[in-house]
Motif scaffolding. Structure first.
Motif, mmCIF file in Angstrom:
data_model
loop_
_atom_site.group_PDB
_atom_site.id
_atom_site.type_symbol
_atom_site.label_atom_id
_atom_site.label_comp_id
_atom_site.label_asym_id
_atom_site.label_seq_id
_atom_site.Cartn_x
_atom_site.Cartn_y
_atom_site.Cartn_z
ATOM 1 N N GLU A 189 -0.477 -6.238 8.506
ATOM 2 C CA GLU A 189 0.035 -5.509 7.351
ATOM 3 C C GLU A 189 0.272 -6.377 6.123
ATOM 4 O OE1 GLU A 189 1.357 -5.076 10.472
ATOM 5 O OE2 GLU A 189 0.333 -3.154 10.789
ATOM 6 N N ALA A 190 0.561 -7.661 6.312
ATOM 7 C CA ALA A 190 1.015 -8.491 5.194
ATOM 8 C C ALA A 190 0.031 -8.513 4.032
ATOM 9 C CB ALA A 190 1.286 -9.914 5.682
ATOM 10 N N GLY A 191 -1.264 -8.579 4.321
ATOM 11 C CA GLY A 191 -2.256 -8.690 3.257
ATOM 12 C C GLY A 191 -2.899 -7.384 2.852
ATOM 13 N N ALA A 192 -2.537 -6.274 3.500
ATOM 14 C CA ALA A 192 -3.241 -5.016 3.251
ATOM 15 C C ALA A 192 -3.119 -4.567 1.799
ATOM 16 C CB ALA A 192 -2.727 -3.932 4.196
ATOM 17 N N PRO A 223 -4.503 -0.444 8.324
ATOM 18 C CA PRO A 223 -3.695 -0.908 7.183
ATOM 19 C C PRO A 223 -4.503 -1.083 5.901
ATOM 20 C CG PRO A 223 -3.041 -2.074 9.172
ATOM 21 C CD PRO A 223 -4.250 -1.266 9.538
ATOM 22 N N VAL A 224 -5.720 -1.634 5.993
ATOM 23 C CA VAL A 224 -6.521 -1.851 4.789
ATOM 24 C C VAL A 224 -7.005 -0.531 4.206
ATOM 25 C CG1 VAL A 224 -8.693 -2.813 3.916
ATOM 26 C CG2 VAL A 224 -7.178 -4.210 5.342
ATOM 27 N N GLY A 225 -7.497 0.373 5.052
ATOM 28 C CA GLY A 225 -7.941 1.672 4.556
ATOM 29 C C GLY A 225 -6.820 2.447 3.889
ATOM 30 N N LEU A 226 -5.645 2.433 4.504
ATOM 31 C CA LEU A 226 -4.502 3.126 3.916
ATOM 32 C C LEU A 226 -4.087 2.488 2.595
ATOM 33 C CD1 LEU A 226 -2.360 3.706 7.144
ATOM 34 C CD2 LEU A 226 -3.707 5.410 5.907
ATOM 35 N N ALA A 281 -14.593 -3.743 2.260
ATOM 36 C CA ALA A 281 -13.343 -4.503 2.386
ATOM 37 C C ALA A 281 -13.045 -4.807 3.844
ATOM 38 C CB ALA A 281 -12.188 -3.708 1.771
ATOM 39 N N GLY A 282 -13.951 -4.415 4.729
ATOM 40 C CA GLY A 282 -13.794 -4.708 6.151
ATOM 41 C C GLY A 282 -14.601 -5.940 6.503
#
Length: 308
Positions: free
Chosen positions: A91-94, A146-149, A221-222
């Motif tokens: 989560e930290a970098g999302a 986390p990245v998609g959200l 971004a993945g």
């Protein structure tokens, strides 16, 4: 005494030494060098492979600390077999990656990379840089981790609308469309999927042919391996894509991009900098130190029963 091995760039090894003065800390550039056999904890980043070969060289390893999200470069099944505990912070970098997605979408919509690449080649391509308003573009997001959200949170105020590709593991309450509908209706596609056998090269010729009528912007971004990059660059060159943004470019991907801006294309590529923000780096460094404090006690690595 057992030791902590920090792969360069994964955490602040100096801060770890200051916080845990009695713990031996090794600092290596990568895992291609001879590995310290006394390593009980390894702290690593993306782009660093940890598989059977490396694990064989680390017989005392009991904890793997991944300061970030993706774990496709880690042989998780091998860790399980050896009773090695994996810790990660997804989560930290999302939020920072979501910010990069917004920057990429705006840059591609205004065709800024195309104009820059042309200027560097001595060409002034103002007419070719006719852009689109981001606010008119429907956006499809592939992946609701986390990245998609975070990408949805960053883009939603500025684009026409967002929707996620329907997926059984998606959290409840998201606006979803079938994959077919998403391909037919979206002018922007954000790829935020983990790399698995089912997602490798998922976005290739079939996907590109189906989205071609929209001439969309494609933002990865993945993991880069979720794209058939050769096919995507070809689609960008022949106009089936209006723009392509790639963040997760590692050193081994460089040959795939050689010559990709000649002739100038609306291509934005960055060396996996989505989460490379100072506040994120600080948060991950603090998380790693706190976690290592838990793993260690009395200046001795606790390796019994995978203690955490």
């Amino acid at each position: 005494m057992s030791a902590v091995l920090v792969v360069r760039g994964a955490a602040d090894s100096g801060a770890i030494r200051r916080a845990l003065p009695g713990v031996l800390v090794h600092d290596l550039l990568d895992l291609n060098s001879p590995l310290p056999a006394d390593t009980a904890v390894i702290v690593l980043r993306s782009g660093v492979r940890l598989g059977e070969r490396e694990l064989d060289a680390l017989p005392r390893l009991r904890h793997v600390v991944r300061t970030g999200s993706g774990i496709d470069h880690i042989d998780v099944s091998a860790l399980r077999k050896r009773d090695i505990t994996l810790h990660r912070n997804a989560e930290a970098g999302a939020g920072a990656v979501g910010e990069w997605v917004l920057a990429a979408a705006l840059a591609l919509a205004r065709r800024i990379p195309l104009g820059q690449h042309a200027l560097l080649l001595g060409q002034h391509e103002k007419q070719a840089c006719m852009g689109a308003s981001l606010g008119t573009l429907a956006t499809g997001i592939w992946g609701a981790g986390p990245v998609g959200l975070a990408a949805d949170w960053a883009l939603a105020p500025y684009v026409g609308r967002t929707a996620f590709a329907a997926w059984p593991s998606n959290p409840p309450g998201l606006r979803e469309l079938s994959q077919t509908a998403l391909m037919e209706q979206s002018q922007v596609h954000v790829i935020a999927l983990p790399l698995r056998p089912t997602t490798e090269n998922l976005f290739g010729e079939d996907f590109l042919e189906r989205v071609a009528p929209q001439r969309p912007l494609l933002i990865c971004a993945g993991r880069l391996e979720t794209l058939d990059l050769t096919a995507c660059l070809r689609a960008l060159a022949d106009g089936r894509l209006s723009g392509l943004a790639l963040d997760p470019v590692e050193r081994e991907h460089l040959p795939l991009l050689t010559g990709s801006t000649t002739p100038p294309l609306n291509l934005l590529a960055s060396p996996h900098i989505g989460a490379q923000r100072s506040d994120v780096r600080g948060a991950l460094d603090r998380w790693a130190v706190d976690l290592l404090r838990e793993i260690t006690a009395d200046d001795k690595i606790l390796i019994e029963e995978g203690h955490r």
